[in-house]
Enzyme design. Structure first.
Site, PDB file in Angstrom:
ATOM      1  CB  SER A 165     -21.026 -20.725   9.554  1.00 21.80           C
ATOM      2  OG  SER A 165     -19.650 -20.589   9.264  1.00 21.80           O
ATOM      3  CG  HIS A 204     -22.200 -16.353   9.118  1.00 20.31           C
ATOM      4  ND1 HIS A 204     -22.533 -15.128   9.669  1.00 20.31           N
ATOM      5  CD2 HIS A 204     -21.016 -16.706   9.688  1.00 20.31           C
ATOM      6  CE1 HIS A 204     -21.589 -14.776  10.542  1.00 20.31           C
ATOM      7  NE2 HIS A 204     -20.643 -15.712  10.555  1.00 20.31           N
ATOM      8  CG  ASP A 255     -17.455 -17.254   9.470  1.00 19.20           C
ATOM      9  OD1 ASP A 255     -17.761 -16.302  10.212  1.00 19.20           O
ATOM     10  OD2 ASP A 255     -18.052 -18.348   9.481  1.00 19.20           O
ATOM     11  CG  MET A 298     -11.694 -15.799   9.609  1.00 20.20           C
ATOM     12  SD  MET A 298     -11.340 -17.299  10.541  1.00 20.20           S
ATOM     13  CE  MET A 298     -13.003 -17.911  10.843  1.00 20.20           C
ATOM     14  CG  HIS A 342     -18.349 -12.750  11.271  1.00 17.19           C
ATOM     15  ND1 HIS A 342     -18.255 -13.854  12.082  1.00 17.19           N
ATOM     16  CD2 HIS A 342     -17.878 -11.700  12.011  1.00 17.19           C
ATOM     17  CE1 HIS A 342     -17.743 -13.508  13.253  1.00 17.19           C
ATOM     18  NE2 HIS A 342     -17.498 -12.213  13.228  1.00 17.19           N
ATOM     19  CG  MET A 375     -14.146 -12.717  12.462  1.00 11.83           C
ATOM     20  SD  MET A 375     -14.355 -14.493  12.576  1.00 11.83           S
ATOM     21  CE  MET A 375     -15.177 -14.802  11.023  1.00 11.83           C
ATOM     22  CG  MET A 424     -18.249 -12.914  17.954  1.00 14.14           C
ATOM     23  SD  MET A 424     -18.649 -13.869  16.483  1.00 14.14           S
ATOM     24  CE  MET A 424     -17.702 -15.372  16.707  1.00 14.14           C
ATOM     25  CG  PHE A 444     -10.068 -21.846  14.710  1.00 18.25           C
ATOM     26  CD1 PHE A 444      -9.346 -22.343  13.631  1.00 18.25           C
ATOM     27  CD2 PHE A 444      -9.459 -20.946  15.577  1.00 18.25           C
ATOM     28  CE1 PHE A 444      -8.019 -21.961  13.431  1.00 18.25           C
ATOM     29  CE2 PHE A 444      -8.136 -20.554  15.388  1.00 18.25           C
ATOM     30  CZ  PHE A 444      -7.421 -21.062  14.309  1.00 18.25           C
ATOM     31  N   GLY A 445     -14.328 -22.741  13.479  1.00 25.02           N
ATOM     32  CA  GLY A 445     -15.611 -23.400  13.688  1.00 25.02           C
ATOM     33  C   GLY A 445     -15.434 -24.525  14.698  1.00 25.02           C
ATOM     34  N   GLY A 446     -16.557 -25.112  15.104  1.00 28.30           N
ATOM     35  CA  GLY A 446     -16.502 -26.317  15.937  1.00 28.30           C
ATOM     36  C   GLY A 446     -16.150 -26.103  17.394  1.00 28.30           C
ATOM     37  CG  ASP A 477     -20.799 -16.714  14.313  1.00 26.62           C
ATOM     38  OD1 ASP A 477     -20.771 -17.956  14.207  1.00 26.62           O
ATOM     39  OD2 ASP A 477     -20.066 -15.947  13.663  1.00 26.62           O
ATOM     40  N   GLY A 478     -21.428 -19.169  16.920  1.00 25.91           N
ATOM     41  CA  GLY A 478     -20.409 -19.988  17.559  1.00 25.91           C
ATOM     42  C   GLY A 478     -20.999 -21.079  18.433  1.00 25.91           C
ATOM     43  N   GLY A 479     -20.858 -22.316  17.990  1.00 27.04           N
ATOM     44  CA  GLY A 479     -21.272 -23.456  18.793  1.00 27.04           C
ATOM     45  C   GLY A 479     -22.767 -23.642  18.954  1.00 27.04           C
ATOM     46  N   GLY A 538     -22.570 -23.520  11.966  1.00 28.29           N
ATOM     47  CA  GLY A 538     -21.745 -24.221  10.981  1.00 28.29           C
ATOM     48  C   GLY A 538     -21.828 -25.713  11.208  1.00 28.29           C
TER      49      GLY A 538
END
Ligand code: DX5
Ligand code: ZN
Length: 227
Positions: free
Chosen positions: A9, A34, A36, A38, A67, A69, A138, A144-146, A172-174, A194
């Site tokens: 990401s 990827h 993102d 937004m 992606h 959003m 998801m 948000f990333g992280g 996607d995510g974490g 990411g």
């Protein structure tokens, strides 16, 4: 059998040198990039839109996994197709007619993905499995990333994989070395990451280990679903 696709990401990259960051990820073995998108409305953050994808795709020959959003995802299909997006993944929560939107994305020449937020049940997309090219489950609240990986989303991946053995299923995510196996075991084959990729000491090694986890589990799942 769906093969692993690892999609860093770019949200975790340096937006000031975005094309260079994309090339750097490809050189480390990324299959997809990827992106993102937004809009500050569907999610409480703003990133990039079609003009940036247009500029980027002039410098790259990579698969751009966009992606979206955004609210009103039908509005941006033609712009993203013209910009050079490869896959347009909208959120099921943002549309009333997912089937028509998939048709519109295909007519514009892109692959169509459908994303599901953590609190949305997988039943919301179950009937689209033969029509969509990819389903994104998801594993954090988008925006948000992280953030922390939500393992509680894995039963959704498992249910989707059992019904659609050949579908691309993205998480996607974490995602990080400590939870890749949980995602792979559930049946995900497209891995977005990411923080864990951009912060890794060994980026190539991290991408390769994600790939190995997915491909090993996909072989096991394919056997299991055959029985
Ligand atoms: C979150 C985005 C993700 C995010 C992933 O809304 O959709 O793609 O960038 O980043 P990490 O891997 O840091 O959670
Ligand atoms: Zn994303």
């Amino acid at each position: 059998m769906p093969i692993a696709k690892i999609a860093p990401s770019l949200l975790s990259g340096d937006f000031g040198i975005l094309a260079a960051e994309c090339k750097r990820m490809v050189s480390h073995g990324a299959d997809w990039l990827h992106m993102d998108v937004m809009d500050g409305h569907f999610v409480p953050n703003i990133t990039i839109g079609a003009p940036v994808i247009t500029c980027l795709s002039k410098h790259l020959n990579a698969f751009l996994d966009c992606h979206m959003m955004v609210s009103h995802p039908e509005k941006w299909v033609d712009d993203f197709a013209k910009a050079g997006a490869s896959l347009y993944c909208f959120h099921i929560e943002a549309t009333n007619d997912a089937s028509a939107l998939i048709d519109k994305i295909h007519a514009a020449g892109m692959k169509a993905g459908v994303a599901v937020k953590p609190k949305t049940p997988v039943s919301a997309v179950m009937d689209l499995g033969d029509k969509m090219d990819m389903c994104l489950i998801m594993t954090v609240e988008p925006g948000f990333g992280g953030q922390r990986f939500m393992a509680e989303c894995m039963p959704k991946v498992k249910e989707l994989r059992a019904k659609y053995p050949n579908l691309d299923i993205e998480v996607d995510g974490g995602i990080a070395p400590e939870n890749i196996d949980a995602a792979a075991k559930a049946g995900a084959n497209v891995i977005v990451a990411g923080t864990s990729i951009f912060k890794a000491d060994d980026i190539t090694g991290t991408i390769e280990s994600f790939r190995q986890s997915v491909n090993t589990e996909q072989e096991r799942i394919a056997q299991e679903l055959k029985q």
